[in-house]
Design a protein around this motif. Structure first.
Motif, short mmCIF file in Angstrom:
data_model
loop_
_atom_site.label_atom_id
_atom_site.label_comp_id
_atom_site.label_asym_id
_atom_site.label_seq_id
_atom_site.Cartn_x
_atom_site.Cartn_y
_atom_site.Cartn_z
N VAL A 35 -26.09 1.53 48.41
CA VAL A 35 -27.16 0.70 48.95
C VAL A 35 -27.48 1.12 50.38
O VAL A 35 -26.59 1.21 51.22
N SER A 63 -28.25 -8.97 48.66
CA SER A 63 -28.05 -9.63 47.37
C SER A 63 -29.17 -9.27 46.40
O SER A 63 -28.92 -9.01 45.22
N LEU A 66 -28.58 -5.75 45.14
CA LEU A 66 -27.47 -5.76 44.19
C LEU A 66 -27.90 -6.32 42.83
O LEU A 66 -27.58 -5.74 41.78
N CYS A 71 -25.58 -6.17 39.82
CA CYS A 71 -24.36 -6.31 40.59
C CYS A 71 -24.39 -7.61 41.39
O CYS A 71 -25.43 -8.26 41.48
N ASN A 72 -23.25 -7.92 42.00
CA ASN A 72 -23.17 -9.02 42.95
C ASN A 72 -22.15 -8.64 44.02
O ASN A 72 -21.61 -7.53 44.02
N ILE A 76 -18.81 -5.07 45.23
CA ILE A 76 -18.81 -4.21 46.41
C ILE A 76 -17.40 -3.69 46.67
O ILE A 76 -16.43 -4.45 46.66
N ALA A 128 -21.18 -0.15 45.77
CA ALA A 128 -20.68 -1.10 44.77
C ALA A 128 -20.44 -0.34 43.45
O ALA A 128 -21.07 0.67 43.18
#
Length: 134
Positions: A35, A63, A66, A71-72, A76, A128
């Motif tokens: 990211v 967020s 992600l 992802c969340n 990470i 992540a």
């Protein structure tokens, strides 16, 4: 070798900012998500002037990126943050960080003091692992 895939949040206004500056919000490569640095920018790209709100908005923008990759925050594995005045900002950043990262083990974290962030005072960049569907 896996092909890389650009990932962008659903917010079309922020997508225009990435286009203007010539970078992707994130790159998916295999099961990793890299990211780009996220800042506390409003939809128009301007910095949020209140520092705590700027940090919260940076985490919100992170967020959204992600989520665009399924992802969340629990996915990470590595964090790098950039701070224009680490000594004064540390307490506020930790307050926001602790509200977001609630599970252990904690990810790696490197904090770097810088003297310029294009009008911002905080930036967060992460790697992540994208959850698999096993």
């Amino acid at each position: 070798m896996s092909q890389r895939e650009a990932i962008f949040p659903d917010t079309s206004e922020r997508h225009a900012l990435y286009e203007t500056h010539g970078y992707s919000a994130a790159i998916k490569s295999g099961d990793l998500l890299f990211v780009s640095g996220q800042v506390g920018s409003r939809l128009d790209g301007s910095p949020e002037p209140d520092f705590k709100k700027q940090v919260e908005l940076a985490f919100e923008n992170l967020s959204n990126v992600l989520k665009a990759a399924s992802c969340n925050f629990d996915n990470i594995i590595d964090v790098i943050t950039f701070h224009t005045d680490p000594e004064k900002q540390f307490e506020t950043i930790m307050e926001v960080k602790n509200a977001v990262f609630k599970t252990t083990p904690h990810s790696n974290w490197t904090a770097v003091g810088v003297n310029w962030l294009a009008g911002f005072d905080f930036e967060i960049k992460v790697i992540a692992r994208i959850p698999s569907a096993y």
